[in-house]
Motif scaffolding. Sequence first.
Motif, mmCIF file in Angstrom:
data_model
loop_
_atom_site.group_PDB
_atom_site.id
_atom_site.type_symbol
_atom_site.label_atom_id
_atom_site.label_comp_id
_atom_site.label_asym_id
_atom_site.label_seq_id
_atom_site.Cartn_x
_atom_site.Cartn_y
_atom_site.Cartn_z
ATOM 1 N N SER A 72 -0.460 -1.558 -10.310
ATOM 2 C CA SER A 72 -0.775 -1.241 -8.905
ATOM 3 C C SER A 72 0.067 -0.038 -8.468
ATOM 4 O O SER A 72 1.014 0.351 -9.175
ATOM 5 N N GLY A 73 -0.267 0.479 -7.294
ATOM 6 C CA GLY A 73 0.570 1.537 -6.715
ATOM 7 C C GLY A 73 1.936 0.972 -6.352
ATOM 8 O O GLY A 73 2.965 1.634 -6.506
ATOM 9 N N THR A 74 1.946 -0.268 -5.866
ATOM 10 C CA THR A 74 3.208 -0.922 -5.508
ATOM 11 C C THR A 74 4.114 -0.985 -6.740
ATOM 12 O O THR A 74 5.325 -0.704 -6.658
ATOM 13 N N PHE A 99 2.111 2.965 4.705
ATOM 14 C CA PHE A 99 1.718 1.614 4.306
ATOM 15 C C PHE A 99 2.981 0.932 3.789
ATOM 16 O O PHE A 99 3.755 1.532 3.058
ATOM 17 N N ASP A 169 5.116 9.377 -2.371
ATOM 18 C CA ASP A 169 4.027 8.401 -2.465
ATOM 19 C C ASP A 169 2.734 9.176 -2.176
ATOM 20 O O ASP A 169 2.483 9.602 -1.040
ATOM 21 N N SER A 171 -0.347 8.044 -2.704
ATOM 22 C CA SER A 171 -1.458 7.078 -2.784
ATOM 23 C C SER A 171 -2.677 7.470 -1.945
ATOM 24 O O SER A 171 -3.783 7.013 -2.209
ATOM 25 N N HIS A 172 -2.458 8.318 -0.922
ATOM 26 C CA HIS A 172 -3.594 8.800 -0.107
ATOM 27 C C HIS A 172 -3.970 10.233 -0.489
ATOM 28 O O HIS A 172 -4.816 10.812 0.162
ATOM 29 N N SER A 193 -1.424 5.093 -5.861
ATOM 30 C CA SER A 193 -2.188 3.850 -5.963
ATOM 31 C C SER A 193 -3.564 4.219 -6.508
ATOM 32 O O SER A 193 -4.124 5.270 -6.173
ATOM 33 N N LYS A 198 -9.121 3.909 -2.990
ATOM 34 C CA LYS A 198 -8.459 5.210 -3.108
ATOM 35 C C LYS A 198 -9.392 6.295 -3.665
ATOM 36 O O LYS A 198 -10.418 5.995 -4.261
HETATM 37 C C1 PLP Z 1 0.512 4.823 1.060
HETATM 38 C C2 PLP Z 1 0.371 3.662 0.130
HETATM 39 N N1 PLP Z 1 1.370 3.366 -0.714
HETATM 40 C C3 PLP Z 1 1.289 2.361 -1.565
HETATM 41 C C4 PLP Z 1 0.182 1.543 -1.629
HETATM 42 C C5 PLP Z 1 0.162 0.386 -2.558
HETATM 43 O O1 PLP Z 1 -0.789 0.536 -3.553
HETATM 44 P P1 PLP Z 1 -1.438 -0.715 -4.276
HETATM 45 O O2 PLP Z 1 -2.308 -1.407 -3.291
HETATM 46 O O3 PLP Z 1 -2.212 -0.101 -5.403
HETATM 47 O O4 PLP Z 1 -0.333 -1.566 -4.760
HETATM 48 C C6 PLP Z 1 -0.899 1.817 -0.784
HETATM 49 C C7 PLP Z 1 -2.111 0.972 -0.838
HETATM 50 O O5 PLP Z 1 -2.934 0.928 0.020
HETATM 51 C C8 PLP Z 1 -0.799 2.888 0.125
HETATM 52 O O6 PLP Z 1 -1.791 3.160 0.980
#
Ligand code: PLP
Length: 419
Positions: A72-74, A99, A169, A171-172, A193, A198
Motif C-alpha cells: 500500500s501507499g501507507t 490524508f 508523498d 500519492s496524488h 499510493s 489513484k
Molecule cells: C496523500 C495520501 N497519502 C497516502 C495514502 C495512503 O495510501 P494507501 O491507501 O495506498 O495506503 C493516500 C491514500 O489515499 C493518500 O491520499
Amino acid sequence: MSIRLAIHGGKPTVVYNGPHLIWPEITPKLEQAVIGQLHKAISIYDRSGIYEEFEEKFSHYHHVRYALGTSSGTAALYSIFVGAGLKEGDEIICPSYTFFATISPIFFTGAVPVLCEVQEDGNIDPNSIEKLLTPKTKAIIVTHMWGIPCEMDRITKIAKKHHLFLFEDCSHAHGATYKGKLVGTFGDAAAWSLQGQKNVTAGEGGIMLTRNKDIYYRAMLLGHFNKRCMKEINKNNKLYKFAVTGMGLKLRMHPLGAAIANEQFDYLDEWLKTKRKIAQRFDKAFSTMPGVRPAIKPAKSNPAWYAYVLRYIPEELGGLSIEGFFSALQVEGCIMLDRPNSTCPLNHHYLFKCPEKLFPSYKGKIKYKVGDFPVAEKFHKHSLKLPVWHDERYTELAEQYIEAFRKVTSYYVSTSKRL
Ligand SMILES: Cc1ncc(COP(=O)(O)O)c(C=O)c1O
C-alpha cells in the motif's frame, strides 16, 4: 429569463448519458496482463518477474535508482520512515492538511510528527516550516495535495540548509512536475499510493523511490525478508546478517496488483495530457465565476490533477452555505462533485488530539486541537472536489458540470441582488 434550479423543480443541467466515471478502465490489455500474470506467478520472493519490470519502469521514468513496491501507499511511507532510521526523540515536520496515512505510520517509529500550517493552495507552507525547526528536527515530509506540486525550490533549500531528510508523498501526484522536474525526485525518498482511485493503480499497492542505499536496504528489511534481501543487500554490509528474518513485517505488493500497475503506468502521460486540458477548462470557467475560485498552483508547475479542488466563497452568493451550494449542484446532476471528508486537517482527528490512547509513549508529546491551523481549516471547509477526467470522451461531461456551476452561481447572484 429566470433560472429554475433543479433543486427547485427545474431541469437538471447534466444530461450525460452513461456513468460519470469508470476508473480504472478494465481494458482487454489489462485483462491480458492480469491473466498472463496469474499463470506466471502469484507469489514472488525476490525482485524478479513483474516486480522487476514494474520497479525498473518506475525508477527509469523518475531517474531514481532504487524502487520498492509495497502492499500500500501507507506501507511505502512507513518503509521510508523506518528506512531513514527515524526514532524516539526525533521530530518530523509534516503538513497539517494531508490524508492521515501520510503521517500515521510515524507513530510506529516513536518520532514525533510536528504539524505545519499550509498555504492558500492547501500545500505545506515553507515559511511555517522554518518556524518549527528545533535541534530534534530530523526530516520534513510534504504531500503534493490533489496533485499540485509543493513549493519545492524553497522546501529543498530549507532541508539542505538544516541537513534534514526530505520526503515526498506523491500519492496524488503521479507524473506531476515542478519547474520541469518530476515530483518524487526532489528529496531523499518518495512514496506513491497505487490504491484503486489513484492516477495509476494496482487496486491496492504502493511504491517508494530513493537514491539512498541505506534507506533502500532498511526499507527492504522492514517488509521484504529473506530472498529479496539475501540477493540485494551487499554481503559486506552490516545489515546483511538480518537478511533472512528482516525486521518482522511483510509488505510486498501482490503480483497481480503489480501487473495492473505496470500496465496502467504506460498510459500515465497520455492520461495526464487529457487531465491537463480538462483542468484548463475548469481554470478558465472558474476564474470568472462569482462564488468560486479556481485551484491554485505554483508557477511553472504541471499538476497531475488527481482531483480539481476549488474553493467556495459564500459571501459572493448571498451567504449561501456550502451545504446548500453543494446540494444544488448535486441535484443539477454533478453527482461526482465531492466534499472531502476524512482528508481533513489532521488536528481534527483523534489520533492527533490524543495519540497516547493508542500509543502510550506519546503521552504529553502531541495535543493538537480544532482551531490550531486556521488556513488548513478554512481550505478544508470551503473546498469542493471535482474529478479531472483522463479521457477525451468525458469532455462533454466536464462542460456540463461547468454549465451546472454557471447556472447555480448565476441564480444565487441574482437572488442575493434582489434581497
Ligand atoms: C496523500 C495520501 N497519502 C497516502 C495514502 C495512503 O495510501 P494507501 O491507501 O495506498 O495506503 C493516500 C491514500 O489515499 C493518500 O491520499
